[in-house]
Write an enzyme that holds these catalytic residues in place. Sequence first.
Site, PDB file in Angstrom:
ATOM      1  N   CYS A   1       0.832  -1.209   0.000  1.00 56.40           N
ATOM      2  CA  CYS A   1       0.000   0.000   0.000  1.00 56.40           C
ATOM      3  C   CYS A   1       0.871   1.266   0.000  1.00 56.40           C
ATOM      4  CB  CYS A   1      -0.991  -0.047   1.158  1.00 56.40           C
ATOM      5  SG  CYS A   1      -2.329   1.151   0.980  1.00 56.40           S
TER       6      CYS A   1
ATOM      7  N   HIS B   1      -3.790  -4.855  -0.412  1.00 57.18           N
ATOM      8  CA  HIS B   1      -3.398  -5.499   0.847  1.00 57.18           C
ATOM      9  C   HIS B   1      -3.516  -7.017   0.697  1.00 57.18           C
ATOM     10  CE1 HIS B   1      -3.066  -2.010   3.569  1.00 57.18           C
ATOM     11  NE2 HIS B   1      -3.886  -1.443   2.682  1.00 57.18           N
TER      12      HIS B   1
ATOM     13  N   GLU C   1      -2.647  -9.190   2.766  1.00 55.07           N
ATOM     14  CA  GLU C   1      -3.037  -9.760   4.067  1.00 55.07           C
ATOM     15  C   GLU C   1      -4.518  -9.575   4.344  1.00 55.07           C
ATOM     16  OE1 GLU C   1      -1.716  -6.907   3.561  1.00 55.07           O
ATOM     17  OE2 GLU C   1      -2.135  -5.447   5.142  1.00 55.07           O
TER      18      GLU C   1
END
Lengths: 260, 200
Positions: free
Chosen positions: B79, B181, B183
């Site tokens: 990001c 992202h 994750e």
Amino acid sequence: MSLATRIIPCLDVKDGRVVKGINFLNLVDAGDPVEMAQIYNNEGADEITFLDITASSQGRSTTLEVVRRSADQLFIPLTVGGGISSTDDVNQLLRAGADKVSINTAALKRPELINEISESFGSQVLVISIDAKRSRSSSGFEVTTHGGSISTGIDALDWIKEAIERGVGEILLNSMDTDGTRAGYDLELIRLVRAISPVPIIASGGAGDISDFAKALESGADALLAASVFHFGIYRISDIKRDLGRKGFTVRQGNQIGQN
Amino acid sequence: MIAILDYGSGNIRSAQRAFEKTKHQVIVTSDYQEAVSADGLVVPGVGAFGSCMKALLKIDGDKIIKERQQEKKKTLGICVGMQILFESSDELLNGESIKGLGIFPGRVVRLEAPVIPHMGFNEVEVDETSKLFKGIEKERFYFVHSYAAKDPVVGANSYCDYGGGFLAAIESQTVSAVQFHPEKSGAAGLALIENWASGL
């Protein structure tokens, strides 16, 4: 290529336990928010919202623990709302594993809180939750608190404009007139807010029939939040996504490459 | 060992847990030596471009990343952790333009779409030489940002489209970065993390 509509189940959490449970599955522990969030994740939820309705400070630390456990198991975005009134609160939640926080009453009491949070952590972490109710206010909607029972006298559109100027990244738009009725989202409210909002709008309150979701998107919502239709098993997230897909909206098919 | 660079507020815990799904040991650190010597370094994004750069400089993060680059050790930006690898950004800090690391040329610009931030799961047009996306070319990834780099850099360039094309991921020999992202992108994101970790 296009952005998929987000479907967001919302879980009310009190003292670390889910209050409105999911009634459609045999759960090991029907009150565990992490287990429920996991189920929604497996069903294709694009995001999870925990609304913390705890009143005590002890309950708050329990909520942090719930967020920590969620972050350990849940690899989709997590928003936490309820009782956040300072940048310290936000820092703790983000550190525990929340991706976004949603604020409501504290911002009405002290609007500078919006600036403080967005300057410290970026506006993308900040959702402003608005409990709007039809009234004689200039836009036809005013802001309420305490589940719609207390009027603030603030016009909903004026407040949304101010919140955007101060730096919120997203609007959680709750209709207090349709909330819990399952009579459909308040489409007029969504249209009015869309006309003035360049930030994403999450429609909330009233989802009951499967067709309600597409109507909210047609009215300008970017994401759709619902609680009881999912908790009571009236519709599965996959039902909603299938219907939206058939109507030409872009949806994400969850977990295509299997569970991890 | 994978080190996650801790240099300010933000959700680092999810990243930590996601990288722990790989077979590597994961540490969260702001220690210079630990960050320089790890097999893989993850640079998450913290807040906005300017505040992120300032926080990074405080722990000599610029030197950590550049030293690793010279030693051919792999780094992954996420990001805003991707954006700061470029020279500059449209995103100002109190009206001031803050310099990025300049590892990649070009400027990070504001997205031009009716609704900003770009928030949610979107598709990526994967570069055919990509290693990060191997086996997950048709998946969606979770984006939440208002700025992005647009001009291609050396290596693999994968694009997303939101009010115009922008770089969703870049992969050079040592430094790679993703605007989304991983994750927070469910199973697809974990698979991407595994792809990166298996190349360490």
